[in-house]
Design an enzyme around this catalytic site. Structure first.
Site, short mmCIF file in Angstrom:
data_model
loop_
_atom_site.label_atom_id
_atom_site.label_comp_id
_atom_site.label_asym_id
_atom_site.label_seq_id
_atom_site.Cartn_x
_atom_site.Cartn_y
_atom_site.Cartn_z
N THR A 114 0.87 -1.17 0.00
CA THR A 114 0.00 0.00 0.00
C THR A 114 0.91 1.22 0.00
O THR A 114 2.09 1.09 0.31
CB THR A 114 -0.79 0.02 1.35
OG1 THR A 114 -1.41 -1.21 1.54
CG2 THR A 114 -1.78 1.13 1.44
N THR A 150 0.26 -0.91 6.59
CA THR A 150 0.49 -1.59 5.32
C THR A 150 0.55 -3.10 5.57
O THR A 150 0.62 -3.55 6.71
CB THR A 150 1.82 -1.15 4.66
OG1 THR A 150 2.89 -1.48 5.53
CG2 THR A 150 1.84 0.35 4.39
N GLY A 183 -9.21 -4.62 1.03
CA GLY A 183 -8.23 -4.70 2.10
C GLY A 183 -8.53 -3.63 3.13
O GLY A 183 -9.66 -3.13 3.22
N ASP A 184 -7.52 -3.27 3.90
CA ASP A 184 -7.74 -2.27 4.95
C ASP A 184 -7.57 -0.84 4.47
O ASP A 184 -8.02 0.10 5.14
CB ASP A 184 -6.79 -2.53 6.14
CG ASP A 184 -5.32 -2.48 5.74
OD1 ASP A 184 -5.01 -2.59 4.53
OD2 ASP A 184 -4.48 -2.36 6.64
N ARG A 224 -12.70 -8.09 -3.32
CA ARG A 224 -12.04 -8.07 -1.99
C ARG A 224 -11.61 -6.63 -1.64
O ARG A 224 -11.01 -5.94 -2.45
CB ARG A 224 -10.81 -8.98 -2.02
CG ARG A 224 -9.96 -8.98 -0.74
CD ARG A 224 -8.74 -8.09 -0.84
NE ARG A 224 -7.87 -8.18 0.33
CZ ARG A 224 -6.85 -7.38 0.58
NH1 ARG A 224 -6.55 -6.42 -0.26
NH2 ARG A 224 -6.12 -7.53 1.65
N GLY A 246 -4.02 -6.56 5.33
CA GLY A 246 -5.25 -5.85 5.68
C GLY A 246 -6.25 -6.73 6.38
O GLY A 246 -7.04 -6.26 7.22
N1 GLY Z 1 -2.81 -3.37 3.29
C1 GLY Z 1 -3.26 -3.48 1.96
C2 GLY Z 1 -4.21 -4.54 1.72
O1 GLY Z 1 -4.40 -5.43 2.53
O2 GLY Z 1 -4.82 -4.52 0.65
#
Ligand code: GLY
Length: 305
Positions: free
Chosen positions: A165, A216, A195-196, A193, A219
């Site tokens: 990220t 990063t 992520g975070d 999907r 996630g």
């Molecule tokens: N931290 C980035 C993701 O999980 O997509």
């Protein structure tokens, strides 16, 4: 004034520093910097340089948070669109919503003047197909994409293609504390999907009274622990920055089941302190730091949790 971002920020970090030096609004300056990261093919986890989902489609995620107002804009799994951090910023500025995903985010992008852009690089397409074909029987490959993807997901998790990220935090006594993120997400992810990076409280959180955090890598773990919000809330409850990060790391460590991997936590407090902590990621993790007293940004090593 302090600006902090992970190592992937290199193509845009100087732009943001210049804008901040000239008095620009912090979120606008970070989004401009991230736009340069998203356009850089050598950054292999964000924007053009990132990896597609299992269907070979780029779906990007991004988020911004204004720590003065706690206003947020986020977009998730947006197809055919860059720059996505800028789109997230437009969500925050123009809509009564916090987050748009998929086709709705794409529709808003069109309404806001963003072009429809294929985003997928020829090299990424080649690597994606070679990787996928390795996992499929000849019958599955012939039927693709009309073949169940979930069974393939179990074997295709690729540690080489990190769940990385770009995350950015800024802090200034006059302008407040803010956060911004952008990613193409987990390589070969299941379509849709998230992520975070677009999830407030997981991949990023900012409150100018206390501090900010952004994460990063995995996630799936920071969503389960609400890691960024945990850190800021702990500081609100009186924890020091270091103790707040320790609390978050302990929570990550307590997870069992599901997909487990590494996480890098980037955080700062309202007193001008910052920390970048590597929880179980392999290799050396570094980050960019600029403070108004520094002539140039510095690339520094993260601390190991
Ligand atoms: N931290 C980035 C993701 O999980 O997509």
């Amino acid at each position: 004034m302090l600006l902090l971002a992970n190592a992937e920020a290199w193509p845009g970090f100087p732009t943001t520093v210049e804008m901040l030096r000239s008095g620009a609004d912090s979120l606008t300056a970070m989004v401009e910097g991230i736009t340069k990261v998203e356009a850089e093919p050598r950054v292999r986890s964000v924007g053009y340089g990132g990896w597609p989902n299992m269907l070979g489609v780029m779906e990007c995620d991004a988020g911004v948070m204004d720590g003065n107002t706690r206003q947020i804009g986020a977009v998730g799994a947006v197809p055919n669109t860059l720059p996505v951090a800028k789109l997230a910023h437009e969500v925050m500025k123009q809509l009564p919503h916090v987050m748009l995903t998929g086709e709705g985010a794409r529709r808003f992008a069109t309404e806001t003047g963003f072009s429809v852009d294929d985003v997928l690089m020829a090299d990424s397409k080649r690597v994606w197909w070679e990787r996928l074909v390795k996992e499929m029987t000849p019958e599955q490959a012939a039927a693709f994409p009309d073949t169940p993807l979930a069974p393939l997901l179990k074997t295709i998790t690729d540690p080489e293609r990190v769940r990385d990220t770009t995350v950015w935090l800024s802090a200034d006594t006059a302008r407040g504390i803010h956060a911004a993120t952008s990613t193409s997400g987990w390589a070969w992810k299941y379509p849709g999907r998230l992520g975070d990076s677009p999830i407030p409280g997981a991949g990023f959180y900012a409150d100018s009274r206390y501090g900010a955090a952004a994460c990063t890598h995995t996630g799936e773990m920071t969503i389960r622990c609400a890691t960024s919000r945990t850190i800021v809330l702990a500081m609100k409850l009186g924890y020091s920055l270091g103790d707040a990060i320790k609390l978050a790391v302990d929570e990550l460590n307590e997870l069992t089941g599901g997909f487990l991997g590494g996480v890098v936590i980037h955080a700062l407090d309202a007193r001008g302190n910052h920390e970048v902590v590597n929880f179980q990621c392999e290799g050396e993790i570094r980050y960019w730091l600029w403070e108004s007293s520094m002539p140039e940004p510095e690339l520094r090593p993260a601390r190991t949790a």
